[in-house]
Design a protein around this motif. Structure first.
Motif, PDB file in Angstrom:
ATOM      1  N   PRO A  42       6.622   9.840 -10.044  1.00 18.38           N
ATOM      2  CA  PRO A  42       6.878  10.621 -11.260  1.00 18.38           C
ATOM      3  C   PRO A  42       5.652  10.666 -12.157  1.00 18.38           C
ATOM      4  N   GLY A  43       5.374  11.832 -12.700  1.00 17.78           N
ATOM      5  CA  GLY A  43       4.230  11.985 -13.591  1.00 17.78           C
ATOM      6  C   GLY A  43       2.946  12.275 -12.852  1.00 17.78           C
ATOM      7  N   ASP A  44       2.989  12.267 -11.528  1.00 18.33           N
ATOM      8  CA  ASP A  44       1.759  12.469 -10.763  1.00 18.33           C
ATOM      9  C   ASP A  44       1.853  13.789 -10.005  1.00 18.33           C
ATOM     10  N   GLY A  45       0.744  14.522  -9.935  1.00 13.33           N
ATOM     11  CA  GLY A  45       0.788  15.796  -9.236  1.00 13.33           C
ATOM     12  C   GLY A  45       0.496  15.706  -7.765  1.00 13.33           C
TER      13      GLY A  45
ATOM     14  N   ARG B 139      -3.858   8.236  -2.596  1.00 14.49           N
ATOM     15  CA  ARG B 139      -3.300   9.407  -3.225  1.00 14.49           C
ATOM     16  C   ARG B 139      -4.077  10.609  -2.712  1.00 14.49           C
TER      17      ARG B 139
END
Lengths: 207, 172
Positions: free
Chosen positions: A61-64, A12
């Motif tokens: 989704p939900g991750d920046g 990530r």
């Protein structure tokens, strides 16, 4: 001593690195993840050599941050059995020697791998530490005293490389966990402190 | 994380040192500026004290081509390049069954090593060591082929030692 290893990893990319070009940002992130860490059966990672391919870039989704699958090569330190390496003596006690390479310290030469016969002489004022002396030949006494001292570089041959598994709990006073341990031997021609073999002609005739 | 190929190629100490140099590692104390981790610097320091600090690409490839006739195992060649044995007694632990395979020819191999690969600098006080390094490098370079200065790879990389050698070779 050093090998290149091809690794694929999904990572990530934290948003604060987005201002850099992609491969540089990934390299920075890979460095924080891998450098100076030991991978079991692979060795100690020294450096990221290059990046082969980058795939992905999806944002879950939900991750920046975006996630990439990167294929890259690492330089790892993994000595092979039978390799001869020059190291410095870090500690010397009744169980044998501990050698250091600067970037890697867990090299042990147990008592039975020192040249035979050797005797251990305890330094005054120090309980466990001392130095090892090789009793070579019966004729010469004090002139040919072969010492293993802490200042000399020493050549050893790798016997074994083990990767002990992470212990669940550790009692307080033991040494910190070593993820990669090299066992070496000094019991052979040409091994041991480099200064022992500099006057090689004399020794060769006798052996 | 997946290990695709655990062994994608063995590297000599010289190649790792070259790679670190090309990233900007050097011996001077202004180390905070370059993008090299402290642990990489430790590797760099270790390699600078080994015989790899004086070697060049040409010397290593020359040694590889010339030792083909001896049929050494890859591990043995690697050990020899990394350690640069200058005496018979140093090369014996490197080569397995040296008596059976070589006998007399072992001396020739030692001479080949001494001829092709440069001598490592003698251990001295760190400041003197750098000067000794450059002196021995110069001495060896004038003996070897002078293609070093014209080699494009070497000029592209910022290696101060190579540039200094180039300047000195043009004047005499």
């Amino acid at each position: 001593m050093f090998y290149l290893s091809l690794i694929e990893h999904t990572l990530r990319l934290p948003p604060h690195l987005l201002h850099l070009p992609l491969d540089e940002a990934l390299k920075t992130e890979l460095k924080t993840l891998f450098i100076d860490k030991v991978i079991a059966n692979l060795g100690l990672c020294i450096s990221v050599y290059d990046i082969r391919s980058i795939k992905g870039g999806f944002v879950f989704p939900g991750d920046g941050a975006s996630t990439y699958t990167v294929e890259f090569r690492l330089i790892v330190f993994r000595p092979f059995i039978g390799e001869i390496i020059v190291a410095k003596v870090k500690e010397s006690d009744a169980n044998g020697l501990r050698l250091s390479l600067g970037f890697f310290d867990d090299i042990y030469v147990p008592v039975d791998q020192l040249p035979i016969p050797s005797r251990f002489e305890v330094l005054p004022n120090m309980r466990n530490r001392g130095r090892w002396i090789w009793d070579y030949g019966g004729e010469q006494s004090d002139e040919q005293d072969f010492l293993i001292e802490e200042t000399n570089p020493i050549k050893f041959q790798v016997q074994n490389v083990i990767y002990p598994s992470i212990p669940l709990e550790q009692p307080e006073n033991t040494k910190p966990f070593a993820p990669m341990v090299i066992t070496g031997t000094v019991n052979n021609d040409g091994l041991g402190p480099v200064s022992w073999w500099e006057e090689a002609e004399i020794i060769e005739d006798k052996s | 994380m997946k290990i695709k190929e655990a062994n994608a190629g063995a590297l000599t100490n010289f190649e790792v040192l070259d790679f670190l140099r090309s990233r900007g590692a050097s011996k001077d104390p202004t180390r905070v500026i370059v993008s090299i981790a402290p642990s990489e610097f430790k590797v760099y320091d270790y390699l600078m004290e080994s015989p790899a600090c004086n070697q060049t690409k040409e010397q290593v490839s020359e040694f590889l081509t010339r030792c083909e006739s001896y049929k050494l195992a890859k591990a043995e060649v690697l050990n020899i390049i990394n350690l640069r044995p200058s005496q018979l007694v140093e090369i014996v632990p490197i080569i397995e069954e040296s008596e059976k395979r070589f006998g007399e020819k072992l001396e020739e191999l030692v001479n080949l090593v001494v001829e092709v690969l440069p001598e490592p600098p003698k251990k001295a006080v760190p400041e003197e060591e750098k000067e000794v390094e450059e002196d021995t490098a110069d001495g060896k370079n004038t003996d070897e082929d002078k293609t070093e200065t014209t080699n494009p790879e070497q000029i592209d990389e910022d290696q101060t030692e190579e540039n200094e050698d180039g300047e000195q070779m043009e004047t005499p």
